[in-house]
Design a protein around this motif. Structure first.
Motif, PDB file in Angstrom:
ATOM      1  N   SER A  81      15.075 -16.553   4.286  1.00  0.00           N
ATOM      2  CA  SER A  81      15.836 -15.711   5.281  1.00  0.00           C
ATOM      3  C   SER A  81      16.721 -16.726   5.862  1.00  0.00           C
ATOM      4  O   SER A  81      17.089 -17.741   6.271  1.00  0.00           O
ATOM      5  N   SER A  82      18.030 -16.022   5.821  1.00  0.00           N
ATOM      6  CA  SER A  82      19.460 -16.618   6.560  1.00  0.00           C
ATOM      7  C   SER A  82      19.308 -16.960   7.854  1.00  0.00           C
ATOM      8  O   SER A  82      19.826 -17.959   8.432  1.00  0.00           O
ATOM      9  N   ARG A  83      18.270 -16.328   8.568  1.00  0.00           N
ATOM     10  CA  ARG A  83      18.083 -16.477  10.095  1.00  0.00           C
ATOM     11  C   ARG A  83      17.088 -17.374  10.475  1.00  0.00           C
ATOM     12  O   ARG A  83      17.183 -18.196  11.416  1.00  0.00           O
ATOM     13  N   SER A  84      15.870 -17.266   9.747  1.00  0.00           N
ATOM     14  CA  SER A  84      14.847 -18.519  10.041  1.00  0.00           C
ATOM     15  C   SER A  84      14.660 -19.235   9.102  1.00  0.00           C
ATOM     16  O   SER A  84      14.082 -20.575   9.503  1.00  0.00           O
ATOM     17  N   GLY A  85      15.254 -19.338   7.997  1.00  0.00           N
ATOM     18  CA  GLY A  85      14.740 -20.423   6.780  1.00  0.00           C
ATOM     19  C   GLY A  85      13.566 -20.428   6.193  1.00  0.00           C
ATOM     20  O   GLY A  85      13.061 -21.117   5.408  1.00  0.00           O
ATOM     21  N   LEU A  86      13.041 -19.215   6.609  1.00  0.00           N
ATOM     22  CA  LEU A  86      11.613 -19.193   5.939  1.00  0.00           C
ATOM     23  C   LEU A  86      11.794 -18.334   4.835  1.00  0.00           C
ATOM     24  O   LEU A  86      12.566 -17.533   4.286  1.00  0.00           O
ATOM     25  N   PRO A  87      10.670 -18.510   3.790  1.00  0.00           N
ATOM     26  CA  PRO A  87      10.603 -17.915   2.473  1.00  0.00           C
ATOM     27  C   PRO A  87      10.116 -16.198   2.745  1.00  0.00           C
ATOM     28  O   PRO A  87       9.435 -15.918   3.562  1.00  0.00           O
ATOM     29  N   VAL A  88      11.199 -15.453   2.101  1.00  0.00           N
ATOM     30  CA  VAL A  88      10.983 -14.010   2.149  1.00  0.00           C
ATOM     31  C   VAL A  88      10.765 -13.393   0.766  1.00  0.00           C
ATOM     32  O   VAL A  88      10.872 -13.956  -0.224  1.00  0.00           O
ATOM     33  N   HIS A  89      10.156 -12.215   0.621  1.00  0.00           N
ATOM     34  CA  HIS A  89       9.932 -11.477  -0.564  1.00  0.00           C
ATOM     35  C   HIS A  89      11.021 -10.168  -0.382  1.00  0.00           C
ATOM     36  O   HIS A  89      11.244  -9.696   0.728  1.00  0.00           O
ATOM     37  N   HIS A  90      11.654  -9.857  -1.355  1.00  0.00           N
ATOM     38  CA  HIS A  90      12.616  -8.848  -1.396  1.00  0.00           C
ATOM     39  C   HIS A  90      11.663  -7.602  -2.291  1.00  0.00           C
ATOM     40  O   HIS A  90      11.283  -7.910  -3.295  1.00  0.00           O
ATOM     41  N   MET A  91      11.753  -6.567  -1.524  1.00  0.00           N
ATOM     42  CA  MET A  91      10.883  -5.473  -1.871  1.00  0.00           C
ATOM     43  C   MET A  91      11.503  -4.154  -2.264  1.00  0.00           C
ATOM     44  O   MET A  91      12.554  -3.931  -1.634  1.00  0.00           O
ATOM     45  N   ARG A  92      10.861  -3.238  -3.134  1.00  0.00           N
ATOM     46  CA  ARG A  92      11.623  -2.034  -3.462  1.00  0.00           C
ATOM     47  C   ARG A  92      10.752  -0.948  -3.495  1.00  0.00           C
ATOM     48  O   ARG A  92       9.611  -1.162  -4.002  1.00  0.00           O
ATOM     49  N   TRP A  93      10.958   0.289  -3.089  1.00  0.00           N
ATOM     50  CA  TRP A  93      10.428   1.384  -3.139  1.00  0.00           C
ATOM     51  C   TRP A  93      11.142   2.501  -3.930  1.00  0.00           C
ATOM     52  O   TRP A  93      12.213   2.564  -3.614  1.00  0.00           O
ATOM     53  N   THR A  94      10.906   3.095  -5.068  1.00  0.00           N
ATOM     54  CA  THR A  94      11.579   3.722  -6.107  1.00  0.00           C
ATOM     55  C   THR A  94      11.680   5.187  -5.546  1.00  0.00           C
ATOM     56  O   THR A  94      12.380   5.873  -6.442  1.00  0.00           O
ATOM     57  N   GLY A  95      11.190   5.517  -4.759  1.00  0.00           N
ATOM     58  CA  GLY A  95      11.438   6.956  -4.053  1.00  0.00           C
ATOM     59  C   GLY A  95      10.441   7.981  -4.651  1.00  0.00           C
ATOM     60  O   GLY A  95       9.706   7.741  -5.527  1.00  0.00           O
ATOM     61  N   SER A 108       0.568  -1.286   0.090  1.00  0.00           N
ATOM     62  CA  SER A 108       0.103  -0.177   0.100  1.00  0.00           C
ATOM     63  C   SER A 108       0.741   1.224   0.057  1.00  0.00           C
ATOM     64  O   SER A 108       0.365   2.260  -0.488  1.00  0.00           O
ATOM     65  N   GLU A 109       2.168   1.129   0.337  1.00  0.00           N
ATOM     66  CA  GLU A 109       3.135   2.268   0.555  1.00  0.00           C
ATOM     67  C   GLU A 109       3.962   2.504  -0.826  1.00  0.00           C
ATOM     68  O   GLU A 109       4.951   3.035  -0.867  1.00  0.00           O
ATOM     69  N   GLY A 110       3.590   1.565  -1.774  1.00  0.00           N
ATOM     70  CA  GLY A 110       4.217   1.960  -3.139  1.00  0.00           C
ATOM     71  C   GLY A 110       5.780   0.860  -3.022  1.00  0.00           C
ATOM     72  O   GLY A 110       6.166   0.841  -4.296  1.00  0.00           O
ATOM     73  N   PHE A 111       5.724  -0.029  -2.153  1.00  0.00           N
ATOM     74  CA  PHE A 111       6.873  -0.978  -2.465  1.00  0.00           C
ATOM     75  C   PHE A 111       6.410  -2.155  -3.473  1.00  0.00           C
ATOM     76  O   PHE A 111       5.151  -2.330  -3.489  1.00  0.00           O
ATOM     77  N   VAL A 112       7.178  -2.674  -4.247  1.00  0.00           N
ATOM     78  CA  VAL A 112       6.852  -3.911  -5.228  1.00  0.00           C
ATOM     79  C   VAL A 112       7.949  -5.092  -4.872  1.00  0.00           C
ATOM     80  O   VAL A 112       8.904  -4.837  -4.315  1.00  0.00           O
ATOM     81  N   VAL A 113       7.398  -6.330  -5.098  1.00  0.00           N
ATOM     82  CA  VAL A 113       8.240  -7.457  -4.888  1.00  0.00           C
ATOM     83  C   VAL A 113       8.960  -7.557  -5.940  1.00  0.00           C
ATOM     84  O   VAL A 113       8.827  -7.471  -7.304  1.00  0.00           O
ATOM     85  N   VAL A 114      10.258  -7.520  -5.718  1.00  0.00           N
ATOM     86  CA  VAL A 114      11.354  -7.760  -6.796  1.00  0.00           C
ATOM     87  C   VAL A 114      12.094  -8.958  -6.739  1.00  0.00           C
ATOM     88  O   VAL A 114      12.895  -9.145  -7.756  1.00  0.00           O
ATOM     89  N   GLY A 115      11.941  -9.694  -6.026  1.00  0.00           N
ATOM     90  CA  GLY A 115      12.633 -11.068  -5.943  1.00  0.00           C
ATOM     91  C   GLY A 115      12.137 -11.849  -4.672  1.00  0.00           C
ATOM     92  O   GLY A 115      11.484 -11.287  -3.816  1.00  0.00           O
ATOM     93  N   ASP A 116      12.442 -13.223  -4.547  1.00  0.00           N
ATOM     94  CA  ASP A 116      12.024 -14.145  -3.502  1.00  0.00           C
ATOM     95  C   ASP A 116      13.347 -14.779  -3.036  1.00  0.00           C
ATOM     96  O   ASP A 116      14.460 -14.845  -4.010  1.00  0.00           O
TER      97      ASP A 116
END
Length: 156
Positions: free
Chosen positions: A135-149, A124-132
């Motif tokens: 997590s190196s800490r939990s081993g759980l799946p994560v989304h990498h997100m980016r907001w272009t400013g 809702s704040e304009g971030f988009v998923v740019v990759g999956d």
């Protein structure tokens, strides 16, 4: 809810760690976040030493209700956490807006896939998923997100 937001200092770390442990325990009860308190306290210090700004939200009684870590040099949010009692009341959004102000050319972050509330906020704040990833800490799946400013600048 009336909040004051300021840069956190070492005296705020214990309360910030309390909020962090409470929020993550509610999301992932099978992980012992209380056992990770010493690590996270040190991690907050490391983030700050490496250039991150730690902004904390305080209620009228001066209790930490949430915090965000933003590194304008890396254009990265590493942590955005709110106390359970104030989740879905705009505290995370206020903190995210301040992070955007500190890094107006863009931000990246990683979010656990199952953290649907956080994911919804970021989308809702304009971030988009740019990759999956995972997590190196939990081993759980994560989304990498980016907001272009705010100025439409691309992230480096």
């Amino acid at each position: 809810m009336t909040l004051s937001i300021r840069e956190a200092d070492d005296r705020d770390f214990a309360a910030m760690v309390d909020v962090w442990a409470e929020a993550w325990t509610a999301l992932l009860p099978h992980i012992d976040f209380d056992a990770r308190r010493p690590w996270f306290t040190q991690y907050l210090g490391t983030l700050r030493q490496e250039g991150a700004i730690l902004l904390a939200a305080f209620d009228a009684a001066d209790r930490v209700q949430g915090f965000v870590t933003v590194d304008p040099g890396k254009q990265e949010v590493d942590q955005l956490v709110t106390a359970l009692a104030v989740q879905r009341r705009g505290v995370g959004r206020q903190l995210l807006h301040l992070a955007k102000e500190r890094s107006p050319v863009g931000l990246s972050l990683t979010v656990n896939v199952m953290n649907t509330r956080a994911l919804g906020l970021y989308l809702s704040e304009g971030f988009v998923v740019v990759g999956d990833g995972v997590s190196s800490r939990s081993g759980l799946p994560v989304h990498h997100m980016r907001w272009t400013g705010s100025e439409g600048h691309a992230l480096v």
